[in-house]
Write a protein that holds these residues in place. Structure first.
Motif, PDB file in Angstrom:
ATOM      1  N   LEU A 553      34.451  23.742  12.504  1.00  0.00           N
ATOM      2  CA  LEU A 553      35.769  23.630  11.888  1.00  0.00           C
ATOM      3  C   LEU A 553      36.694  24.736  12.355  1.00  0.00           C
ATOM      4  O   LEU A 553      37.873  24.509  12.651  1.00  0.00           O
ATOM      5  CB  LEU A 553      35.611  23.678  10.363  1.00  0.00           C
ATOM      6  CG  LEU A 553      36.892  23.551   9.541  1.00  0.00           C
ATOM      7  CD1 LEU A 553      37.546  22.195   9.800  1.00  0.00           C
ATOM      8  CD2 LEU A 553      36.600  23.727   8.061  1.00  0.00           C
ATOM      9  N   ARG A 557      40.155  24.229  14.451  1.00  0.00           N
ATOM     10  CA  ARG A 557      41.447  24.770  14.028  1.00  0.00           C
ATOM     11  C   ARG A 557      42.059  25.636  15.117  1.00  0.00           C
ATOM     12  O   ARG A 557      43.272  25.621  15.340  1.00  0.00           O
ATOM     13  CB  ARG A 557      41.263  25.586  12.753  1.00  0.00           C
ATOM     14  CG  ARG A 557      40.995  24.746  11.521  1.00  0.00           C
ATOM     15  CD  ARG A 557      40.744  25.628  10.327  1.00  0.00           C
ATOM     16  NE  ARG A 557      40.504  24.854   9.115  1.00  0.00           N
ATOM     17  CZ  ARG A 557      40.132  25.383   7.957  1.00  0.00           C
ATOM     18  NH1 ARG A 557      39.967  26.712   7.868  1.00  0.00           N
ATOM     19  NH2 ARG A 557      39.938  24.614   6.905  1.00  0.00           N
ATOM     20  N   ASP A 561      45.662  25.088  16.746  1.00  0.00           N
ATOM     21  CA  ASP A 561      46.659  26.156  16.706  1.00  0.00           C
ATOM     22  C   ASP A 561      47.151  26.497  18.115  1.00  0.00           C
ATOM     23  O   ASP A 561      48.344  26.760  18.318  1.00  0.00           O
ATOM     24  CB  ASP A 561      46.079  27.401  16.041  1.00  0.00           C
ATOM     25  CG  ASP A 561      45.867  27.187  14.554  1.00  0.00           C
ATOM     26  OD1 ASP A 561      46.464  26.239  14.001  1.00  0.00           O
ATOM     27  OD2 ASP A 561      45.092  27.954  13.949  1.00  0.00           O
ATOM     28  N   PRO A 583      42.120  32.702  14.030  1.00  0.00           N
ATOM     29  CA  PRO A 583      40.983  31.974  13.459  1.00  0.00           C
ATOM     30  C   PRO A 583      39.644  32.382  14.042  1.00  0.00           C
ATOM     31  O   PRO A 583      38.609  32.166  13.419  1.00  0.00           O
ATOM     32  CB  PRO A 583      41.297  30.509  13.781  1.00  0.00           C
ATOM     33  CG  PRO A 583      42.776  30.473  13.952  1.00  0.00           C
ATOM     34  CD  PRO A 583      43.121  31.792  14.578  1.00  0.00           C
TER      35      PRO A 583
END
Length: 602
Positions: A553, A557, A561, A583
């Motif tokens: 995950l 992300r 991004d 992240p």
């Protein structure tokens, strides 16, 4: 000089020989059978002089010799009598019995040894007593309505139609001491609604059917095994008996409501609440045992992505009550009959369908309330009703100053369920989930199995999927290599496939995966009990898979991004702002947590 009557030093008072706990009581001994009490000092057998002394005492003459000698003689006589009694009792004690039913290649050697020791063989004892032999009931797999069911005393009497693979059968031990009503055997049909698998929701009907045999019950013997109207409670069989009673009263006849039986038991002082509690426990445990495999087939047939449950099933539980009111599960019917009429013969060969009040009272309520529970429009109507109530509340606030005649009328009482009786289905799960969640370990193992199935619609795990499971859950190490993983997969899969009937699909079935999982648990947690071994391995796998999901995950992300943050700049190309890398810090934190967990477990 010792006092008269006192035992000599080193000898205790005469006592009966002690029996081991659980030994059968021995018959009382006759006085004539006892050993003579006047044993000569230093000898174990009575002497002739001792016999003459006993004769003199019986005629009234006093014993000869000084008082001291007499006292010591009495003590020794007591000792001799105790030894004689022990020897007599030991001679009459039952011989040792040995159960030889589990002996295989050593059976003949064991028989010879038992004969030499003069011990008894349990199988020989039971064979000599025909009343001991258990009775078995044979039910063909896939049968219904009592078709092909019969009783046997000897397992070799099983009637095989074709091969076992083409026509398997279920063999159960016949329950010989059921609860009787009016001297008749009966069973209970309870309807259970499996409303949803994920989350698990179970409902039990508050009433059911009691189906009676049509001949007075007797325990099975070789002479009455064939009397199906005495031993089998199936309605489809007993309806052909001349003693079958059709009744419009739910309390009488050959088919009655279960509630009528409960009222009768309650009037006799039976604990009906405990009986219901035991039945609920039986149903929940049975469903929990069924759900792992049901979930495997559910995921292969039902499209993924649909919100909420998309199917349900009504199951028929057949239960027999013992004399002590203990419920015993006979079978579970996946497709129970919901017919509410029966055939009545008007003339030879001419039949007509006649309504059955008992069936209608129970079955209509089950179907109606099942539809009420699974109604897909139920939630929408609740939302509309809430909005209507809010609108009525706002309108009433605006018309506080208006007279009664000027206020609009809102009918909020009308609903499709208005006037219907209360639900006949009682929820038992998840209501009592806390008491039974400890049994759902295999359910969690099935979730792991489904995760690695890979191809949609399949029900068996391939070797690649099994290796992926081992790798993702971090189960391989220096002591358990991937080569060992392949060997484990091949051995267990081959054995289970050889026992199965359906060979259309190759791979590891759920039962084989559960066995492999148990083997892995025993290898990893050797010092724990089996239940804790499996629970620990499940937690271990779920943790690593959760960490892997979090890792994926975070990576997903980060990619999103990066794509959203890419903007056209100078002619020399593109650049990414520092925020796009933030992240990745979460990914590092997850990896560090995993490292801490691994070091802690090791």
């Amino acid at each position: 000089m010792e006092p008269a009557g006192a035992p000599p030093q080193g000898c205790g008072p005469a006592q009966e020989a002690e029996e081991p706990p659980g030994s059968p009581a021995l018959p009382a001994e006759e006085p004539e059978s006892r050993q003579p009490a006047g044993a000569h000092p230093g000898e174990g057998e009575p002497s002739a002089a001792a016999g003459r002394e006993r004769e003199r005492c019986r005629r009234g003459a006093g014993p000869q010799g000084p008082p001291g000698r007499t006292a010591r003689g009495r003590g020794r006589r007591a000792q001799g009598r105790r030894g004689g009694e022990e020897g007599g009792r030991a001679g009459r004690r039952p011989r040792v019995t040995v159960d030889s039913s589990k002996a295989k290649t050593s059976l003949e050697a064991l028989k010879i040894s038992l004969r030499q020791l003069r011990w008894k063989e349990v199988r020989m004892m039971r064979d000599s007593d025909p009343s001991w032999k258990p009775t078995f009931i044979v039910k063909p797999d896939g049968g219904c309505q009592g078709d092909g069911i019969y009783l046997i005393k000897d397992p070799s009497d099983i009637r095989l139609t074709g091969s076992i693979q083409s026509r398997p059968a279920v063999v159960q031990e016949y329950i010989c001491k059921p609860l009787l009503v009016d001297k008749l055997k009966f069973d209970i049909r309870l309807y259970v609604l499996l409303k949803s698998l994920e989350p698990l929701e179970i409902y039990i009907a508050k009433d059911g059917l009691s189906r009676f045999c049509t001949e007075p019950y007797q325990e099975p013997t070789l002479k009455n095994l064939h009397q199906v109207f005495m031993h089998l409670t199936n309605y489809s069989l007993n309806i052909h008996s001349g003693n079958f009673i059709h009744s419009d009263n739910v309390n009488t006849g050959s088919k009655r409501t279960f509630s009528s039986i409960l009222c009768r038991l309650s009037s006799r002082g039976a604990d009906v609440k405990k009986l219901w509690s035991d039945i609920i426990s039986l149903v929940i445990k049975t469903i929990i045992a069924l759900t792992p495999e049901l979930k495997v087939y559910y995921q292969s047939d039902i499209p993924a992505g649909k919100p909420g449950p998309t199917c349900f099933q009504i199951l028929g539980f057949d239960i027999l009550l013992m004399k002590n009111l203990k419920p015993m599960l006979l079978e579970v019917n996946a497709n129970p009959s919901m017919r509410i009429e029966h055939e009545q013969e008007l003339s030879p060969g001419v039949f007509e369908n006649v309504p059955s009040p008992v069936d209608e009272e129970v079955k209509v309520a089950v179907i109606r309330d099942t539809l009420r529970l699974v109604d897909p429009q139920k939630k929408k109507r609740k939302d509309i009703q809430c909005q209507t109530l809010e609108h009525v509340s706002e309108a009433n606030e605006e018309l506080l100053d208006a007279g009664p005649a000027d206020r609009p009328e809102y009918d909020t009482t009308k609903s499709p369920e208005a006037g219907l009786p209360s639900l006949c289905l009682k929820q038992v799960f998840p209501k009592y989930a806390k008491q039974f969640n400890y049994l759902r370990l295999v359910d969690r193992v099935a979730a792991l199995f489904i995760r690695f199935l890979g191809v949609k619609g399949t029900t068996k795990l391939g070797p690649t999927g099994f290796r992926t499971f081992i790798r993702n859950c971090k189960l391989s190490n220096s002591n358990f290599s991937m080569a060992s993983v392949d060997i484990l997969y091949i051995d267990i899969t081959r054995r289970w496939n050889s026992m199965g009937i359906d060979h259309k699909e190759s791979g590891m079935c759920l039962q084989a995966f559960v066995e492999a999982f148990f083997c892995l648990a025993q290898k990893k947690y050797k010092s724990l009990p089996l239940h804790e071994q499996v629970a620990s391995l499940i937690h271990f796998c779920e943790y690593h898979l959760a960490a892997l999901d979090e890792k994926r995950l975070v990576c997903g992300r980060a990619i999103v991004d990066r794509r959203s943050a890419v903007v056209p700049c100078q002619a020399d190309g593109l650049h990414l702002p520092p925020a796009a890398y933030t992240p990745l810090l979460n990914r590092t934190a997850t990896a560090s947590k995993f490292a801490d967990y691994r070091s802690h477990r090791c």
